[in-house]
Design a protein around this motif. Structure first.
Motif, PDB file in Angstrom:
ATOM      1  N   VAL A 158       0.853  -1.187   0.000  1.00 17.66           N
ATOM      2  CA  VAL A 158       0.000   0.000   0.000  1.00 17.66           C
ATOM      3  C   VAL A 158       0.888   1.236   0.000  1.00 17.66           C
ATOM      4  CG1 VAL A 158      -1.911  -1.127   1.223  1.00 17.66           C
ATOM      5  CG2 VAL A 158      -0.145   0.065   2.530  1.00 17.66           C
ATOM      6  N   GLY A 159       0.311   2.361  -0.348  1.00 13.23           N
ATOM      7  CA  GLY A 159       1.023   3.617  -0.257  1.00 13.23           C
ATOM      8  C   GLY A 159       2.140   3.783  -1.267  1.00 13.23           C
ATOM      9  N   THR A 160       3.276   4.296  -0.804  1.00 12.54           N
ATOM     10  CA  THR A 160       4.400   4.617  -1.685  1.00 12.54           C
ATOM     11  C   THR A 160       4.902   3.400  -2.441  1.00 12.54           C
ATOM     12  OG1 THR A 160       5.078   6.411  -0.199  1.00 12.54           O
ATOM     13  CG2 THR A 160       6.710   5.610  -1.769  1.00 12.54           C
ATOM     14  N   ARG A 161       5.025   2.269  -1.739  1.00 12.55           N
ATOM     15  CA  ARG A 161       5.508   1.041  -2.387  1.00 12.55           C
ATOM     16  C   ARG A 161       4.540   0.604  -3.487  1.00 12.55           C
ATOM     17  NH1 ARG A 161       9.262  -1.730  -4.641  1.00 12.55           N
ATOM     18  NH2 ARG A 161       9.112  -3.991  -4.419  1.00 12.55           N
ATOM     19  N   ALA A 162       3.244   0.702  -3.234  1.00 11.98           N
ATOM     20  CA  ALA A 162       2.260   0.322  -4.249  1.00 11.98           C
ATOM     21  C   ALA A 162       2.300   1.283  -5.438  1.00 11.98           C
ATOM     22  CB  ALA A 162       0.868   0.292  -3.633  1.00 11.98           C
ATOM     23  N   LYS A 163       2.553   2.557  -5.191  1.00 17.35           N
ATOM     24  CA  LYS A 163       2.615   3.535  -6.282  1.00 17.35           C
ATOM     25  C   LYS A 163       3.764   3.219  -7.233  1.00 17.35           C
ATOM     26  CE  LYS A 163       2.596   8.492  -7.258  1.00 17.35           C
ATOM     27  NZ  LYS A 163       2.532   9.857  -6.689  1.00 17.35           N
ATOM     28  N   GLU A 164       4.878   2.718  -6.673  1.00 14.61           N
ATOM     29  CA  GLU A 164       6.014   2.354  -7.510  1.00 14.61           C
ATOM     30  C   GLU A 164       5.668   1.222  -8.478  1.00 14.61           C
ATOM     31  OE1 GLU A 164       8.927   1.368  -4.602  1.00 14.61           O
ATOM     32  OE2 GLU A 164       9.405   3.458  -4.106  1.00 14.61           O
ATOM     33  N   MET A 165       4.611   0.463  -8.150  1.00  9.85           N
ATOM     34  CA  MET A 165       4.215  -0.668  -8.987  1.00  9.85           C
ATOM     35  C   MET A 165       3.238  -0.287 -10.090  1.00  9.85           C
ATOM     36  SD  MET A 165       3.627  -3.548  -6.024  1.00  9.85           S
ATOM     37  CE  MET A 165       4.878  -3.884  -4.784  1.00  9.85           C
ATOM     38  N   LEU A 166       2.697   0.929 -10.058  1.00  9.95           N
ATOM     39  CA  LEU A 166       1.713   1.330 -11.060  1.00  9.95           C
ATOM     40  C   LEU A 166       2.263   1.132 -12.471  1.00  9.95           C
ATOM     41  CD1 LEU A 166      -0.033   4.613  -9.850  1.00  9.95           C
ATOM     42  CD2 LEU A 166      -1.112   2.423 -10.355  1.00  9.95           C
ATOM     43  N   ALA A 167       1.486   0.455 -13.318  1.00  8.85           N
ATOM     44  CA  ALA A 167       1.831   0.211 -14.718  1.00  8.85           C
ATOM     45  C   ALA A 167       3.092  -0.632 -14.873  1.00  8.85           C
ATOM     46  CB  ALA A 167       2.009   1.536 -15.467  1.00  8.85           C
ATOM     47  N   ARG A 168       3.517  -1.306 -13.778  1.00  9.29           N
ATOM     48  CA  ARG A 168       4.735  -2.118 -13.854  1.00  9.29           C
ATOM     49  C   ARG A 168       4.532  -3.523 -13.277  1.00  9.29           C
ATOM     50  NH1 ARG A 168       6.926   3.135 -12.698  1.00  9.29           N
ATOM     51  NH2 ARG A 168       8.542   3.715 -14.201  1.00  9.29           N
ATOM     52  N   THR A 169       3.288  -3.930 -13.087  1.00  8.63           N
ATOM     53  CA  THR A 169       3.020  -5.201 -12.430  1.00  8.63           C
ATOM     54  C   THR A 169       2.751  -6.321 -13.433  1.00  8.63           C
ATOM     55  OG1 THR A 169       0.660  -4.671 -12.280  1.00  8.63           O
ATOM     56  CG2 THR A 169       2.045  -4.069 -10.401  1.00  8.63           C
ATOM     57  N   PRO A 170       3.025  -7.595 -13.040  1.00 12.19           N
ATOM     58  CA  PRO A 170       2.621  -8.722 -13.882  1.00 12.19           C
ATOM     59  C   PRO A 170       1.109  -8.871 -13.868  1.00 12.19           C
ATOM     60  CG  PRO A 170       3.518  -9.497 -11.793  1.00 12.19           C
ATOM     61  CD  PRO A 170       3.748  -8.016 -11.829  1.00 12.19           C
ATOM     62  N   SER A 171       0.600  -9.771 -14.681  1.00 11.41           N
ATOM     63  CA  SER A 171      -0.848  -9.868 -14.876  1.00 11.41           C
ATOM     64  C   SER A 171      -1.602 -10.271 -13.613  1.00 11.41           C
ATOM     65  CB  SER A 171      -1.151 -10.868 -16.002  1.00 11.41           C
ATOM     66  OG  SER A 171      -0.627 -12.155 -15.678  1.00 11.41           O
ATOM     67  N   HIS A 172      -0.946 -10.991 -12.692  1.00 11.95           N
ATOM     68  CA  HIS A 172      -1.661 -11.462 -11.514  1.00 11.95           C
ATOM     69  C   HIS A 172      -1.631 -10.466 -10.357  1.00 11.95           C
ATOM     70  CE1 HIS A 172       2.504 -12.647 -10.652  1.00 11.95           C
ATOM     71  NE2 HIS A 172       2.173 -12.651  -9.376  1.00 11.95           N
ATOM     72  N   ILE A 173      -0.969  -9.328 -10.543  1.00 10.18           N
ATOM     73  CA  ILE A 173      -0.942  -8.287  -9.514  1.00 10.18           C
ATOM     74  C   ILE A 173      -1.572  -7.018 -10.082  1.00 10.18           C
ATOM     75  CG2 ILE A 173       0.510  -6.789  -8.096  1.00 10.18           C
ATOM     76  CD1 ILE A 173       2.446  -9.070  -7.790  1.00 10.18           C
ATOM     77  N   THR A 174      -2.512  -6.470  -9.337  1.00 11.91           N
ATOM     78  CA  THR A 174      -3.214  -5.263  -9.760  1.00 11.91           C
ATOM     79  C   THR A 174      -2.915  -4.118  -8.817  1.00 11.91           C
ATOM     80  OG1 THR A 174      -5.037  -6.594 -10.649  1.00 11.91           O
ATOM     81  CG2 THR A 174      -5.473  -4.257 -10.270  1.00 11.91           C
ATOM     82  N   ALA A 175      -2.419  -3.003  -9.359  1.00 12.85           N
ATOM     83  CA  ALA A 175      -2.225  -1.780  -8.577  1.00 12.85           C
ATOM     84  C   ALA A 175      -3.415  -0.869  -8.865  1.00 12.85           C
ATOM     85  CB  ALA A 175      -0.912  -1.098  -8.942  1.00 12.85           C
ATOM     86  N   MET A 176      -4.143  -0.487  -7.825  1.00 11.42           N
ATOM     87  CA  MET A 176      -5.399   0.225  -8.031  1.00 11.42           C
ATOM     88  C   MET A 176      -5.593   1.359  -7.031  1.00 11.42           C
ATOM     89  SD  MET A 176      -8.134  -2.371  -6.261  1.00 11.42           S
ATOM     90  CE  MET A 176      -9.388  -1.100  -6.321  1.00 11.42           C
ATOM     91  N   HIS A 177      -6.484   2.283  -7.402  1.00 17.27           N
ATOM     92  CA  HIS A 177      -6.911   3.368  -6.514  1.00 17.27           C
ATOM     93  C   HIS A 177      -8.279   2.994  -5.931  1.00 17.27           C
ATOM     94  CE1 HIS A 177      -3.936   6.466  -7.853  1.00 17.27           C
ATOM     95  NE2 HIS A 177      -3.983   5.778  -8.987  1.00 17.27           N
ATOM     96  N   PRO A 178      -8.364   2.663  -4.646  1.00 13.09           N
ATOM     97  CA  PRO A 178      -9.682   2.328  -4.078  1.00 13.09           C
ATOM     98  C   PRO A 178     -10.575   3.545  -3.883  1.00 13.09           C
ATOM     99  CG  PRO A 178      -7.995   2.240  -2.378  1.00 13.09           C
ATOM    100  CD  PRO A 178      -7.276   2.484  -3.669  1.00 13.09           C
ATOM    101  N   ILE A 179      -9.998   4.754  -4.031  1.00  8.47           N
ATOM    102  CA  ILE A 179     -10.772   5.996  -3.948  1.00  8.47           C
ATOM    103  C   ILE A 179     -10.754   6.652  -5.319  1.00  8.47           C
ATOM    104  CG2 ILE A 179     -11.068   8.184  -2.732  1.00  8.47           C
ATOM    105  CD1 ILE A 179     -11.219   5.704  -0.939  1.00  8.47           C
ATOM    106  N   GLU A 180     -11.928   6.970  -5.857  1.00 15.22           N
ATOM    107  CA  GLU A 180     -12.016   7.626  -7.154  1.00 15.22           C
ATOM    108  C   GLU A 180     -12.908   8.855  -7.052  1.00 15.22           C
ATOM    109  OE1 GLU A 180     -13.343   4.914 -10.111  1.00 15.22           O
ATOM    110  OE2 GLU A 180     -11.610   3.578  -9.940  1.00 15.22           O
ATOM    111  N   ASN A 181     -12.413   9.949  -7.588  1.00 11.68           N
ATOM    112  CA  ASN A 181     -13.167  11.212  -7.582  1.00 11.68           C
ATOM    113  C   ASN A 181     -13.591  11.614  -6.177  1.00 11.68           C
ATOM    114  OD1 ASN A 181     -13.054  11.242 -10.460  1.00 11.68           O
ATOM    115  ND2 ASN A 181     -14.791   9.831 -10.512  1.00 11.68           N
ATOM    116  N   GLY A 182     -12.753  11.270  -5.193  1.00 11.97           N
ATOM    117  CA  GLY A 182     -13.009  11.687  -3.816  1.00 11.97           C
ATOM    118  C   GLY A 182     -13.950  10.806  -3.032  1.00 11.97           C
ATOM    119  N   VAL A 183     -14.462   9.722  -3.632  1.00 11.17           N
ATOM    120  CA  VAL A 183     -15.382   8.829  -2.922  1.00 11.17           C
ATOM    121  C   VAL A 183     -14.880   7.392  -3.048  1.00 11.17           C
ATOM    122  CG1 VAL A 183     -17.377  10.335  -3.268  1.00 11.17           C
ATOM    123  CG2 VAL A 183     -16.861   8.560  -4.945  1.00 11.17           C
ATOM    124  N   THR A 184     -15.393   6.525  -2.169  1.00  7.01           N
ATOM    125  CA  THR A 184     -14.943   5.143  -2.120  1.00  7.01           C
ATOM    126  C   THR A 184     -15.420   4.368  -3.341  1.00  7.01           C
ATOM    127  OG1 THR A 184     -15.060   5.230   0.294  1.00  7.01           O
ATOM    128  CG2 THR A 184     -14.888   3.060  -0.716  1.00  7.01           C
TER     129      THR A 184
END
Length: 340
Positions: free
Chosen positions: A44-70
């Motif tokens: 989570v957090g900084t470590r997860a951000k480093e994985m954005l657009a760099r993960t294999p198919s079985h790992i998903t980096a995501m934003h659980p908050i979108e447009n300010g809501v859950t």
């Protein structure tokens, strides 16, 4: 400690937590990396951000908050829980959570915010609208019969509100903000330069050479690397500040047009106050060079960037934690939360 007060800014891009008496102790990207095979959170957090657009198919980096809501309740809950555990948020038998939220939320979205922190362990959840929080952080005289215009440009949405007598008179929210600027850049780099890039590179371009107005006679450019849209091979290009300005200007214009409609719908006496005192900018988008000048030219009011604009909302929630009784009436939905 039998009672603790937490001020929480659960943003699309960053989660920040203020603890009464200690200040901001959590300031992390609102990103979760999840292993689809094991059904476990990888980071989570900084470590997860480093994985954005760099993960294999079985790992998903995501934003659980979108447009300010859950957007993903379970992921958001685990992310916040891990932030609190890793940063030593003190335990107590009674927790008062002051949670900042965008304006104009639906009842379902409000209930989701309350339920999220209830499940994490908060006894009482109080909602505080983000423009009010920003005003509190900068000690603006919002309890006077005079208007204050707040413009909060975050990552997922832009909130704007006219405040008077301790409450919001009128507000607008649009889902155009920092992330939209990134999307504009990604799309135009692909269309104009025939280069495929990811969100992190678009963010780099925005921060390096993004602007709302030219910087005098200074011309900036940044080198970027990505995949050639035709050959599929790696390629480097240089992006000019003038190009980026052209790409994001339509989104900036939509924010300004919404701001104009807000002012037009504001009572005339309060519009006079706004003309006298101007507009207060906060959020990460407020740091875009020349944005204040663009607003002054288009809307006709002077613009002032708040102190530490990126943390103004959570610091405003912090002001409430430190002086809870004095600001209780500014909180939304406290009665339902306290009775629950």
């Amino acid at each position: 400690m039998y009672r603790k007060y937490l001020g929480i800014d659960l943003g699309t891009d960053n989660t920040r937590i203020y603890v009464k008496g200690k200040g901001v102790i959590v300031n992390q990207p609102s990103i979760v990396s999840f292993n689809n095979r094991t059904n476990r959170i990888v980071a989570v957090g900084t470590r997860a951000k480093e994985m954005l657009a760099r993960t294999p198919s079985h790992i998903t980096a995501m934003h659980p908050i979108e447009n300010g809501v859950t957007a993903d309740f379970d992921m958001a809950k685990e992310m916040i829980r891990m932030f609190m555990e890793h940063n030593g948020v003190p335990w107590s038998f009674l927790t008062e959570a002051i949670v900042t939220v965008p304006t104009n939320l639906t009842e379902v979205e409000r209930k989701s915010a309350v339920d999220l922190f209830k499940e994490i362990g908060a006894n009482h959840v109080h909602l505080l609208q983000q423009p009010l929080a920003a005003a509190f952080s900068n000690r603006l005289e919002v309890y006077e019969p005079s208007a204050r215009l707040i413009l909060d440009i975050g990552a997922g949405s832009t909130d704007m509100a006219v405040i008077s007598m301790g409450g919001i008179v009128i507000s607008r929210r649009i889902k155009i903000a920092g992330n939209r600027f990134n999307a504009d850049i990604m799309r135009n780099v692909r269309d104009a330069l025939h280069l495929e890039i990811g969100e992190p590179t678009a963010e780099k371009i925005k921060l390096s050479v993004g602007s709302a107005r030219p910087k005098g006679n200074t011309h900036l450019e940044v080198a970027i690397r990505g995949r050639d849209a035709v050959s599929g091979l790696p390629r480097e290009e240089r992006v000019k500040d003038s190009s980026v300005r052209e790409w994001i200007m339509p989104s900036l214009k939509k924010i300004i047009e919404t701001m104009k409609t807000l002012v037009e719908a504001t009572p005339a006496e309060l519009v006079g106050d706004i003309y006298k005192d101007g507009c207060y900018l906060c959020g990460g988008g407020s740091l875009l060079f020349g944005l204040g000048g663009l607003i002054e030219r288009e809307v006709g009011v002077k613009v002032q960037i708040m102190e530490e604009p990126m943390t103004s909302v959570v610091r405003g929630a912090g002001v409430v934690t430190e002086h809870f009784d004095a600001y209780r009436l500014a909180l939304e939905g406290p009665a339902q939360a306290v009775e629950a």
